[in-house]
Design a protein around this motif. Structure first.
Motif, PDB file in Angstrom:
ATOM      1  N   PRO A  14       0.845  -1.213   0.000  1.00 52.16           N
ATOM      2  CA  PRO A  14       0.000   0.000   0.000  1.00 52.16           C
ATOM      3  C   PRO A  14       0.873   1.254   0.000  1.00 52.16           C
ATOM      4  CG  PRO A  14      -0.873  -1.606   1.537  1.00 52.16           C
ATOM      5  CD  PRO A  14       0.447  -2.157   1.058  1.00 52.16           C
ATOM      6  N   GLY A  15       0.460   2.211  -0.821  1.00 53.24           N
ATOM      7  CA  GLY A  15       1.227   3.437  -0.984  1.00 53.24           C
ATOM      8  C   GLY A  15       2.245   3.379  -2.099  1.00 53.24           C
ATOM      9  N   ARG A  66      -4.713   9.819  -8.366  1.00 51.04           N
ATOM     10  CA  ARG A  66      -3.698   8.798  -8.077  1.00 51.04           C
ATOM     11  C   ARG A  66      -3.194   8.118  -9.345  1.00 51.04           C
ATOM     12  NH1 ARG A  66      -5.083   4.394  -5.371  1.00 51.04           N
ATOM     13  NH2 ARG A  66      -7.278   4.414  -6.016  1.00 51.04           N
ATOM     14  N   SER A  84       0.179   5.824  -5.072  1.00 53.68           N
ATOM     15  CA  SER A  84      -0.604   5.758  -3.827  1.00 53.68           C
ATOM     16  C   SER A  84      -1.594   4.601  -3.859  1.00 53.68           C
ATOM     17  CB  SER A  84      -1.339   7.087  -3.593  1.00 53.68           C
ATOM     18  OG  SER A  84      -0.435   8.165  -3.536  1.00 53.68           O
ATOM     19  N   LYS A  86      -3.817   1.361  -3.191  1.00 56.94           N
ATOM     20  CA  LYS A  86      -4.584   0.903  -2.038  1.00 56.94           C
ATOM     21  C   LYS A  86      -4.954  -0.563  -2.225  1.00 56.94           C
ATOM     22  CE  LYS A  86      -6.795   5.463  -1.708  1.00 56.94           C
ATOM     23  NZ  LYS A  86      -8.106   6.175  -1.682  1.00 56.94           N
ATOM     24  N   GLU A  88      -7.742  -1.863  -2.210  1.00 60.13           N
ATOM     25  CA  GLU A  88      -8.934  -1.952  -3.066  1.00 60.13           C
ATOM     26  C   GLU A  88      -8.631  -1.758  -4.548  1.00 60.13           C
ATOM     27  OE1 GLU A  88      -8.534  -0.040  -0.338  1.00 60.13           O
ATOM     28  OE2 GLU A  88      -9.518   1.909  -0.558  1.00 60.13           O
ATOM     29  N   ASP A  89      -7.393  -1.431  -4.890  1.00 61.01           N
ATOM     30  CA  ASP A  89      -6.989  -1.373  -6.288  1.00 61.01           C
ATOM     31  C   ASP A  89      -6.608  -2.757  -6.822  1.00 61.01           C
ATOM     32  OD1 ASP A  89      -5.308   1.687  -5.505  1.00 61.01           O
ATOM     33  OD2 ASP A  89      -7.212   1.473  -6.564  1.00 61.01           O
TER      34      ASP A  89
END
Length: 115
Positions: A14-15, A66, A84, A86, A88-89
Motif C-alpha cells: 500500500p502506498g 492517483r 498511492s 490501495k 482496493e486497487d
C-alpha cells in the motif's frame, strides 16, 4: 481486429506505485479512445481511465488524483501510472477501446496491493 497485450502488473505494498503498459495491434490505434479497465474478484469489470486521440483524459472517482493514463501513438501503446496504491486497487487490469470495448480482450495483468 485490434488485439491488446497488457504488462507491468505485480505485487506492491500500500502506498506504492506501478506502471502498466498495453501494446495494441492495428493501424488505426491513434483514432481510438483507449481505456484501462479492471476487474476485482467477484466484481464486474469497470472502466477506470480513458484517453482520447487528442490526449483528453477522464478518470473514475476512485482513482482520480492517483492514476494517470497516457498514450504513445507512434508505439501503439497506452500506459497507466498508478501511485498511492490501495488494497482496493487489487484487480486484473485490461486495456481496450472505450467506452464501448471491443469483444476481444487481452489476458490482462494482475495488480495486487498488499502488505
Amino acid at each position: 481486429q485490434v488485439q491488446f497485450v497488457e504488462s507491468g502488473g505485480g505485487l506492491v505494498q500500500p502506498g506504492g506505485s506501478l506502471r502498466l503498459s498495453c501494446a495494441a495491434s492495428g493501424s488505426n490505434f491513434r483514432l481510438y479512445v483507449m481505456g484501462w479497465y479492471r476487474q476485482a474478484p467477484g466484481k464486474q469489470r469497470e472502466l477506470v481511465a480513458s484517453i482520447t486521440s487528442g490526449a483528453y483524459t477522464n478518470y473514475a472517482d476512485s482513482v482520480k488524483g492517483r492514476f494517470t493514463i497516457s498514450r504513445d501513438n507512434a508505439k501503439n501503446t497506452v500506459y497507466l501510472q498508478m501511485n498511492s496504491l490501495k488494497p482496493e486497487d487489487t484487480a486484473v487490469y485490461y486495456c481496450n477501446v472505450a467506452p464501448t470495448p471491443r469483444q476481444s480482450w487481452g489476458q490482462g495483468t494482475q495488480v495486487t496491493v498488499s502488505s
